[in-house]
Design a protein around this motif. Structure first.
Motif, PDB file in Angstrom:
ATOM      1  N   GLU A  73      37.196  44.509  33.340  1.00 45.00           N
ATOM      2  CA  GLU A  73      36.314  44.757  34.453  1.00 45.00           C
ATOM      3  C   GLU A  73      37.159  44.320  35.692  1.00 45.00           C
ATOM      4  OE1 GLU A  73      32.855  42.428  33.413  1.00 45.00           O
ATOM      5  OE2 GLU A  73      31.979  44.067  32.271  1.00 45.00           O
ATOM      6  N   GLU A  74      38.079  43.454  35.604  1.00 46.76           N
ATOM      7  CA  GLU A  74      38.718  42.843  36.597  1.00 46.76           C
ATOM      8  C   GLU A  74      39.694  43.826  37.518  1.00 46.76           C
ATOM      9  OE1 GLU A  74      39.319  39.654  38.576  1.00 46.76           O
ATOM     10  OE2 GLU A  74      38.590  39.233  36.730  1.00 46.76           O
ATOM     11  N   GLY A  75      39.923  44.819  36.933  1.00 50.61           N
ATOM     12  CA  GLY A  75      40.533  45.810  37.844  1.00 50.61           C
ATOM     13  C   GLY A  75      42.231  45.353  37.796  1.00 50.61           C
ATOM     14  N   ILE A  76      42.634  45.329  36.639  1.00 52.17           N
ATOM     15  CA  ILE A  76      44.219  44.803  36.655  1.00 52.17           C
ATOM     16  C   ILE A  76      45.295  45.957  37.236  1.00 52.17           C
ATOM     17  CG2 ILE A  76      45.843  43.977  35.085  1.00 52.17           C
ATOM     18  CD1 ILE A  76      43.790  42.968  33.247  1.00 52.17           C
ATOM     19  N   ASP A  77      45.923  45.460  38.139  1.00 49.95           N
ATOM     20  CA  ASP A  77      47.052  46.506  38.830  1.00 49.95           C
ATOM     21  C   ASP A  77      48.196  46.425  38.270  1.00 49.95           C
ATOM     22  OD1 ASP A  77      45.537  47.358  41.322  1.00 49.95           O
ATOM     23  OD2 ASP A  77      45.132  45.047  41.234  1.00 49.95           O
ATOM     24  N   TRP A  80      49.008  37.118  44.806  1.00 48.35           N
ATOM     25  CA  TRP A  80      48.367  37.952  43.731  1.00 48.35           C
ATOM     26  C   TRP A  80      47.429  36.922  43.296  1.00 48.35           C
ATOM     27  CZ3 TRP A  80      49.598  42.676  41.557  1.00 48.35           C
ATOM     28  CH2 TRP A  80      50.666  43.444  42.034  1.00 48.35           C
ATOM     29  N   LYS A  81      46.272  37.374  42.948  1.00 43.75           N
ATOM     30  CA  LYS A  81      45.577  36.927  41.964  1.00 43.75           C
ATOM     31  C   LYS A  81      45.946  37.103  40.520  1.00 43.75           C
ATOM     32  CE  LYS A  81      40.683  36.701  39.972  1.00 43.75           C
ATOM     33  NZ  LYS A  81      39.345  37.125  39.683  1.00 43.75           N
ATOM     34  N   VAL A  82      46.338  35.990  39.905  1.00 45.66           N
ATOM     35  CA  VAL A  82      47.105  35.957  38.452  1.00 45.66           C
ATOM     36  C   VAL A  82      45.867  35.539  37.392  1.00 45.66           C
ATOM     37  CG1 VAL A  82      49.139  35.224  37.513  1.00 45.66           C
ATOM     38  CG2 VAL A  82      49.123  35.406  39.899  1.00 45.66           C
ATOM     39  N   LEU A  83      46.107  36.291  36.262  1.00 46.70           N
ATOM     40  CA  LEU A  83      45.645  35.900  35.277  1.00 46.70           C
ATOM     41  C   LEU A  83      46.747  35.526  34.131  1.00 46.70           C
ATOM     42  CD1 LEU A  83      43.035  39.013  34.854  1.00 46.70           C
ATOM     43  CD2 LEU A  83      42.714  36.654  35.833  1.00 46.70           C
ATOM     44  N   GLN A  91      41.979  41.693  46.532  1.00 44.17           N
ATOM     45  CA  GLN A  91      43.254  40.995  46.283  1.00 44.17           C
ATOM     46  C   GLN A  91      43.848  41.892  44.944  1.00 44.17           C
ATOM     47  OE1 GLN A  91      42.709  37.021  45.342  1.00 44.17           O
ATOM     48  NE2 GLN A  91      44.814  36.424  45.820  1.00 44.17           N
ATOM     49  N   LYS A  92      45.213  41.867  44.838  1.00 46.51           N
ATOM     50  CA  LYS A  92      45.775  42.726  43.675  1.00 46.51           C
ATOM     51  C   LYS A  92      45.765  41.682  42.596  1.00 46.51           C
ATOM     52  CE  LYS A  92      49.727  43.720  45.638  1.00 46.51           C
ATOM     53  NZ  LYS A  92      50.976  44.172  45.689  1.00 46.51           N
ATOM     54  N   VAL A  93      45.492  42.199  41.203  1.00 46.27           N
ATOM     55  CA  VAL A  93      45.398  41.456  40.225  1.00 46.27           C
ATOM     56  C   VAL A  93      46.601  41.979  39.103  1.00 46.27           C
ATOM     57  CG1 VAL A  93      43.945  40.733  38.151  1.00 46.27           C
ATOM     58  CG2 VAL A  93      43.027  41.517  40.259  1.00 46.27           C
ATOM     59  N   VAL A  94      47.300  40.565  38.628  1.00 46.14           N
ATOM     60  CA  VAL A  94      48.316  40.858  37.803  1.00 46.14           C
ATOM     61  C   VAL A  94      47.964  39.977  36.655  1.00 46.14           C
ATOM     62  CG1 VAL A  94      49.610  38.974  38.829  1.00 46.14           C
ATOM     63  CG2 VAL A  94      50.721  40.377  37.166  1.00 46.14           C
ATOM     64  N   LEU A  95      47.869  40.472  35.271  1.00 39.30           N
ATOM     65  CA  LEU A  95      47.827  39.706  34.111  1.00 39.30           C
ATOM     66  C   LEU A  95      49.316  39.612  33.447  1.00 39.30           C
ATOM     67  CD1 LEU A  95      46.067  38.752  31.752  1.00 39.30           C
ATOM     68  CD2 LEU A  95      46.412  41.390  30.903  1.00 39.30           C
ATOM     69  N   VAL A 145      55.084  32.045  40.646  1.00 39.75           N
ATOM     70  CA  VAL A 145      55.696  32.783  41.428  1.00 39.75           C
ATOM     71  C   VAL A 145      54.814  34.084  42.199  1.00 39.75           C
ATOM     72  CG1 VAL A 145      57.699  34.536  41.651  1.00 39.75           C
ATOM     73  CG2 VAL A 145      58.114  32.298  40.372  1.00 39.75           C
ATOM     74  N   LEU A 146      54.123  34.581  41.408  1.00 44.74           N
ATOM     75  CA  LEU A 146      53.261  35.752  41.586  1.00 44.74           C
ATOM     76  C   LEU A 146      52.373  35.082  42.841  1.00 44.74           C
ATOM     77  CD1 LEU A 146      53.790  38.901  40.992  1.00 44.74           C
ATOM     78  CD2 LEU A 146      54.922  37.436  39.715  1.00 44.74           C
TER      79      LEU A 146
END
Length: 290
Positions: free
Chosen positions: A187-191, A118-121, A96-100, A112-113
């Motif tokens: 470590e999360e792999g933020i895209d 998305w996985k949202v932080l 899953q893509k990650v957005v911060l 919205v995301l």
């Protein structure tokens, strides 16, 4: 569909019902706000530090909904407007893509995301974190995401990251400092990183860019630094120009989204806004180039 009002017309509302951008305008989220006129208990903040909805967040959410669409793990393309679509783990499974989001405020854009899969932080500092962000995410996350997206709320202080980044630079990066409470940033792999109305204080410009730099300095050669979307409302041009120039000097490649593209998104949204309703909002796309 309920047509949302521009945020400048909703600052006085304690409870705000707001639809998601197309194509999910049939879904509305209910957001708690704390403004100067609404009272609302707690700290009684005035709505200038993330306790009300911002116009730039509305425009960014609309733009990202159109640009990114809803395909997050099954698209066969490797790249969508600078954001990686497919990330394989060691077993070849799609991640899953990650957005911060920096400065999530009342939480509209994270919702919205998440609805886009998305996985949202979602991050902010106290008292915003406890008074509006966490309650709004907890209340609304059950109605967004379609069982795919998810949201985690994190406390993230740019000044704290600024100190870590400066310590690392002073150590010549030989002994990189990564405290346990911010390890997820590496470590999360933020895209992707997003933020709205974060250029409002001269003293926070450098800490904010250093936070972006800290996250962007990825050691894995296979991964590019995350793409960054910055939405802002140009109230103080001198401050905004200084903030953007600071980012450029620190190695960030910034490109402004054409206003004609934003006009097109507004016109096709069904929100019924005129030019004066969102005049002054800009979106910038950037990535750290080193």
């Amino acid at each position: 569909m309920d047509k949302p009002l521009p945020a400048s017309q909703t600052k006085h509302l304690t409870n705000l019902s707001h639809p998601l951008p197309p194509p999910h305008s049939n879904i509305s989220v209910n957001l708690r706000q704390i403004s100067s006129s609404s009272g609302g208990g707690g700290t009684g903040t005035t709505g200038t530090t993330g306790t009300t909805l911002w116009l730039s967040a509305q425009i960014l959410s609309l733009y990202l909904s159109s640009t990114l669409g809803t395909s997050t793990t099954t698209n066969n393309k490797n790249n969508c407007n600078g954001v990686r679509i497919n990330r394989d783990d060691d077993e070849g499974k799609k991640k899953q893509k990650v957005v911060l989001e920096l400065g999530s405020g009342i939480g509209y854009t994270p919702l919205v995301l998440a609805n886009l899969g998305w996985k949202v932080l979602a991050s902010d500092i106290e008292p915003v974190l406890s008074e509006v962000l966490k309650p709004n995410i907890e209340y609304n996350k059950r109605i967004v995401g379609n069982g795919i997206g998810e949201i985690e709320v994190r406390e993230l202080d740019w000044i704290y990251i600024d100190k870590i980044q400066n310590d690392n630079q002073n150590n010549d990066m030989k002994d990189t400092i990564i405290p346990d409470d911010v390890k997820y940033l590496k470590e999360e792999g933020i895209d992707m990183i997003i933020m709205s109305d974060t250029f409002y204080s001269l003293s926070l410009i450098r800490p904010l860019w250093n936070t972006l730099l800290y996250i962007s300095q990825v050691k894995d050669d296979d991964n590019k630094p995350p793409v960054i979307y910055i939405s802002l409302e140009r109230r103080d041009s001198l401050l905004i120009d200084h903030a953007l120039e600071t980012g450029k000097k620190m190695g960030f490649d910034l490109k402004k989204v054409n206003k004609s593209r934003l006009i097109k998104e507004i016109q096709s949204s069904g929100w019924g806004w005129e030019g004066e309703d969102w005049d002054g909002v800009e979106i910038w796309k950037c990535r750290w180039k080193g």
